[in-house]
Scaffold this motif. Structure first.
Motif, PDB file in Angstrom:
ATOM      1  N   TRP A   1      42.004  47.070  55.287  1.00 41.13           N
ATOM      2  CA  TRP A   1      42.586  46.018  54.456  1.00 41.13           C
ATOM      3  C   TRP A   1      43.221  46.590  53.193  1.00 41.13           C
ATOM      4  N   GLU A   2      44.040  45.763  52.568  1.00 46.40           N
ATOM      5  CA  GLU A   2      44.770  46.148  51.364  1.00 46.40           C
ATOM      6  C   GLU A   2      44.291  45.299  50.189  1.00 46.40           C
ATOM      7  N   PRO A   3      43.416  45.841  49.356  1.00 48.24           N
ATOM      8  CA  PRO A   3      42.833  45.064  48.260  1.00 48.24           C
ATOM      9  C   PRO A   3      43.865  44.522  47.271  1.00 48.24           C
ATOM     10  N   GLU A   4      44.967  45.218  47.097  1.00 49.38           N
ATOM     11  CA  GLU A   4      45.945  44.822  46.083  1.00 49.38           C
ATOM     12  C   GLU A   4      46.899  43.729  46.550  1.00 49.38           C
TER      13      GLU A   4
ATOM     14  N   TRP B   1      36.171  39.547  47.181  1.00 46.53           N
ATOM     15  CA  TRP B   1      36.925  40.525  46.408  1.00 46.53           C
ATOM     16  C   TRP B   1      37.726  39.854  45.286  1.00 46.53           C
ATOM     17  N   THR B   2      38.407  38.754  45.609  1.00 42.95           N
ATOM     18  CA  THR B   2      39.269  38.079  44.627  1.00 42.95           C
ATOM     19  C   THR B   2      38.486  37.648  43.405  1.00 42.95           C
ATOM     20  N   TYR B   3      37.383  36.960  43.634  1.00 41.61           N
ATOM     21  CA  TYR B   3      36.598  36.453  42.515  1.00 41.61           C
ATOM     22  C   TYR B   3      35.649  37.521  41.962  1.00 41.61           C
ATOM     23  N   GLY B   4      35.267  38.467  42.825  1.00 40.53           N
ATOM     24  CA  GLY B   4      34.298  39.468  42.415  1.00 40.53           C
ATOM     25  C   GLY B   4      34.829  40.520  41.464  1.00 40.53           C
ATOM     26  N   GLN B   5      36.123  40.833  41.563  1.00 33.62           N
ATOM     27  CA  GLN B   5      36.692  41.829  40.661  1.00 33.62           C
ATOM     28  C   GLN B   5      36.507  41.447  39.197  1.00 33.62           C
ATOM     29  N   LYS B   6      36.456  40.145  38.944  1.00 33.44           N
ATOM     30  CA  LYS B   6      36.337  39.663  37.572  1.00 33.44           C
ATOM     31  C   LYS B   6      34.994  40.023  36.946  1.00 33.44           C
ATOM     32  N   TYR B   7      33.978  40.250  37.777  1.00 28.26           N
ATOM     33  CA  TYR B   7      32.657  40.560  37.214  1.00 28.26           C
ATOM     34  C   TYR B   7      32.110  41.892  37.701  1.00 28.26           C
TER      35      TYR B   7
ATOM     36  N   SER C   1      43.376  37.775  47.095  1.00 29.97           N
ATOM     37  CA  SER C   1      43.835  39.154  47.240  1.00 29.97           C
ATOM     38  C   SER C   1      42.915  39.866  48.217  1.00 29.97           C
ATOM     39  N   GLY C   2      43.510  40.780  48.986  1.00 28.75           N
ATOM     40  CA  GLY C   2      42.728  41.500  49.982  1.00 28.75           C
ATOM     41  C   GLY C   2      43.151  41.130  51.390  1.00 28.75           C
TER      42      GLY C   2
END
Length: 524
Positions: A463-466, A419-425, A493-494
């Protein structure tokens, strides 16, 4: 009894009045009803409490509610009903009044409720190498990361899972130690590859499929296979309609020449290690597999079997060859790992052997192509390839990439790292469910896992993504050797709040259930 009635009757009268008022509009929201019924009426439900020790939530029947429930249909506000470890129903906030009266409801508010992750590529190393990991530590880490099912690799345990006897030892070692459900891959090695009787016995005993290496695995008891072994293994697998997972790298040069050449370079430099395992190794292996892939087509010798390429690193020629095989009708799939999407070669400090894995983490341009392929659907699923060892084997002080044991320890961080790195793409919650739950569950033959639908196992991660957190010395990591993880020191994050396995709340707010009640999984 009189005292109890004096408590119940006024409450029932109050709730009847509330429901009648709400029914005037014919609809009532889940949240409205929760505000009235929970926890006020929870004492009415005590007769259905359970005390198995397997769950931090002492109920066999209950509802989970959230503003963000993720299914294959998308994200919605609603609730999931759990009965006896299975999903009994799934409802949106728009439903008939009275559904929750007298029921136990766990309201997670705005936290995300998703199907638990299914990690098909995990090395738990027991029996024989519990100093590396083990069932207890590994499945505690899985539960803390929202992973509800893991499929254990046939190495690096002692003995490796290449026979029924070895499988029985592994199952015995797992007994009363696992906090999540655990299945097992068997091993395809030269010893059993040409012995259909031996493979039949192993597959009949319930392994979910087989795993092989096309170059030395690093474990003497798990030797490499050639294309003849692979084809014969697929032929046997076809009868059971199960997959062969393949570590697809072939050393295209002379090993002695390679060692001499790379020893002349700085072994603490990551670039030295990267050059020692070029993309051509993956390309050549997949080219060798082309005829075996052909055998899996309709009418082929191994029709019913399936070729699965594990931890793809090369996003160019290797991936294109796999795409060609798929389009030609071969039964083929491919996974990559969170660390190939999170890191690039340029970012890895010299001497930091925590990042050593095989195939290696390649350059930034390759990482971008991997990310694109994932979003475009050319990569079928994600896995951790959680491959732990002891700090001593990682040579953390020496920082020698050529001699250090390879493998990234990451099981607890599957979800937050992706999630942390994936949000960027562009990774979304729906992508996570598809790549980490639905497709891996289907691949492993677990039709009752991987999705929030009626009838499935009640496996959830909440879970809490933010929410962000630092993986520092104060962060509780449950793997045996936290210091060897490449994610330590990162900010992710997450945050995982809770994990349910077959209805049991096995992890909540940093605490595991009193008893490890995960189940072992076998093919039918």
């Amino acid at each position: 009894m009189d005292i109890l009635m004096r408590r119940i009757v006024p409450l029932l009268f109050l709730f009847a009045s509330i429901i009648l008022c709400l029914k005037a509009s014919h609809k009532v929201s889940v949240q409205q009803l929760l505000n009235f019924s929970f926890p006020s009426l929870s004492f009415l439900y005590q007769s259905q409490q359970t005390d198995s020790g397997c769950s931090l939530l002492p109920y066999d029947e209950y509802w989970i509610r959230s503003n963000r429930i993720v299914t294959s249909e998308g994200v919605f506000s609603g609730a999931v009903e759990v009965k006896s470890g299975r999903i009994a129903s799934v409802v949106s906030d728009d439903f008939e009044a009275g559904q929750f009266l007298g029921k136990h409801v766990v309201d997670f508010g705005n936290a995300v409720v998703m199907p638990g992750l299914v990690d098909i590529h995990v090395h738990l190393d027991e029996p024989g190498r519990t100093e590396w990991e083990g069932f207890s530590a590994g499945t505690k880490a899985a539960a803390a990361g929202g992973v509800t099912t893991v499929i254990d690799m046939p190495l690096n345990s002692i003995p490796c899972t290449v026979s029924v006897e070895a499988l029985n030892l592994k199952v015995k070692a797992a007994k009363e130690k696992i906090y999540v459900d655990v299945g097992f891959w068997g091993g395809l090695v030269p010893e059993n590859a040409l012995n259909a009787t031996a493979l039949d016995s192993l597959l009949s005993a319930g392994v979910l499929g087989l795993k092989s290496f096309m170059l030395p695995s690093g474990i003497n008891d798990f030797p490499m296979t050639n294309i003849t072994h692979i084809k014969e293994g697929l032929h046997t697998l076809a009868k059971y309609k199960r997959p062969l997972l393949i570590h697809a790298e072939v050393n295209v040069g002379s090993e002695s020449d390679d060692e001499t050449r790379h020893r002349a370079s700085d072994p603490r430099s990551y670039s030295t290690y990267l050059k020692s395992r070029p993309a051509s190794w993956e390309i050549e292996a997949i080219r060798e597999l082309q005829t075996a892939m052909e055998d899996t087509k309709v009418g082929g010798r191994a029709e019913g079997a399936h070729v699965h390429i594990v931890h793809l690193s090369d996003a160019e020629t290797s991936l294109n060859l796999i795409k060609d095989a798929k389009s030609s009708g071969a039964s083929v799939s491919v996974e990559t790992c969170a660390h190939y999407l999170a890191f690039s070669a340029e970012e890895i400090p010299d001497g930091d052997t925590r990042f050593k894995c095989a195939p290696p983490i390649r350059d930034e341009a390759n990482r971008q192509k991997l990310r694109e392929a994932l979003l475009e659907g050319h990569i079928d699923m994600l896995s951790s390839d959680h491959s732990p060892s002891t700090p001593e084997l990682k040579l953390l002080k020496e920082g020698d990439f050529l001699r250090a044991w390879g493998g990234v320890s990451s099981l607890q961080f599957d979800l937050p790292a992706t999630w942390t790195y994936g949000q960027k793409y562009g990774i979304t919650l729906s992508h996570l469910v598809k790549l980490w739950s639905e497709k891996p569950a289907k691949f492993a033959g677990q039709e009752h896992k991987g999705a929030i639908v009626t009838g499935n196992d009640a496996d959830f991660v909440v879970w809490e993504p933010e929410v962000e957190f630092d993986l520092d010395d104060n962060y509780k990591v449950f793997s045996k050797n936290p210091s060897i993880s490449a994610y330590m020191g990162k900010r992710l994050s997450g945050k995982v709040l809770a994990t349910f396995v077959r209805g049991n709340l096995v992890f909540s707010d940093g605490i595991h259930s009193p008893k490890p009640c995960g189940e072992t999984i076998f093919a039918k």
